[in-house]
Design a protein around this motif. Sequence first.
Motif, mmCIF file in Angstrom:
data_model
loop_
_atom_site.group_PDB
_atom_site.id
_atom_site.type_symbol
_atom_site.label_atom_id
_atom_site.label_comp_id
_atom_site.label_asym_id
_atom_site.label_seq_id
_atom_site.Cartn_x
_atom_site.Cartn_y
_atom_site.Cartn_z
ATOM 1 N N LEU A 161 -2.280 -14.182 -7.432
ATOM 2 C CA LEU A 161 -0.872 -14.213 -7.040
ATOM 3 C C LEU A 161 -0.048 -15.054 -8.011
ATOM 4 N N ALA A 162 -0.588 -16.178 -8.471
ATOM 5 C CA ALA A 162 0.139 -17.091 -9.361
ATOM 6 C C ALA A 162 0.599 -16.433 -10.657
ATOM 7 N N HIS A 216 0.760 2.627 -9.463
ATOM 8 C CA HIS A 216 0.123 2.298 -8.181
ATOM 9 C C HIS A 216 1.022 2.703 -7.016
ATOM 10 N N ALA A 217 0.474 2.583 -5.811
ATOM 11 C CA ALA A 217 1.258 2.845 -4.601
ATOM 12 C C ALA A 217 2.413 1.841 -4.568
ATOM 13 N N PRO A 218 3.532 2.200 -3.950
ATOM 14 C CA PRO A 218 4.673 1.277 -3.892
ATOM 15 C C PRO A 218 4.297 -0.043 -3.227
ATOM 16 N N THR A 219 4.777 -1.138 -3.808
ATOM 17 C CA THR A 219 4.550 -2.462 -3.217
ATOM 18 C C THR A 219 5.897 -3.111 -2.939
ATOM 19 N N ALA A 265 -0.040 -8.270 -6.203
ATOM 20 C CA ALA A 265 -1.215 -8.952 -6.761
ATOM 21 C C ALA A 265 -2.498 -8.230 -6.335
ATOM 22 N N LEU A 266 -2.535 -7.792 -5.082
ATOM 23 C CA LEU A 266 -3.699 -7.094 -4.551
ATOM 24 C C LEU A 266 -3.939 -5.773 -5.281
ATOM 25 N N VAL A 267 -2.890 -4.975 -5.437
ATOM 26 C CA VAL A 267 -3.014 -3.668 -6.081
ATOM 27 C C VAL A 267 -3.332 -3.810 -7.578
#
Length: 182
Positions: A65-66, A48-51, A58-60
């Motif tokens: 999130l948990a 994925h794109a860098p986070t 969590a979004l990508v």
Amino acid sequence: STQSTWGSQNKVLIMESDPKVVVEDKETHEKLIKYLEDNKVEYKGLEHAPTKTSEESALVRGVPLASGAKAMLLKDGKTDLFLLAVFSASRKMSWKLIRSLLNSKKLGMASEEEVWKLTKCVTGAVPPFGSLFGLQTYVDKSLTEQGETINFNAGLRTYSVTNMRVEDYLRIEKPNVCEFTE
């Protein structure tokens, strides 16, 4: 937008939103993937794109999130020993609790340079396996109780291990499970 190119061993990320050039090393990523495969762990890999944050990750990944296994490299300022603290990305680490748990008043976060030197990862990419670096791993029960699977950056800000069973993580990492979040 993001540009990324691989050299022989390093990936250079240039993020327009953050003009600082980030160089990543594939060594830890490759070591982790081999470790998971050698231990017959089922998971899904996601490029994925860098986070940079747990929320972005969590979004990508399209997961709660948990379920994010946030790994923080900590250093005892008195003994200069390092350890890995892992917890649910939806929680915050309690410095009071972890310092008390480890009986260390001088426990703090490792510097970016220390993180790179020990793990060959940039901050935010460290996987939740202290054993890969010869470090003790402490896992907050928030991660083991949030659901059946966990998700985490796999040594790179551009690759995640997703849908790995908590049970498999505990089996191969054998961390100290305790409470240190709020």
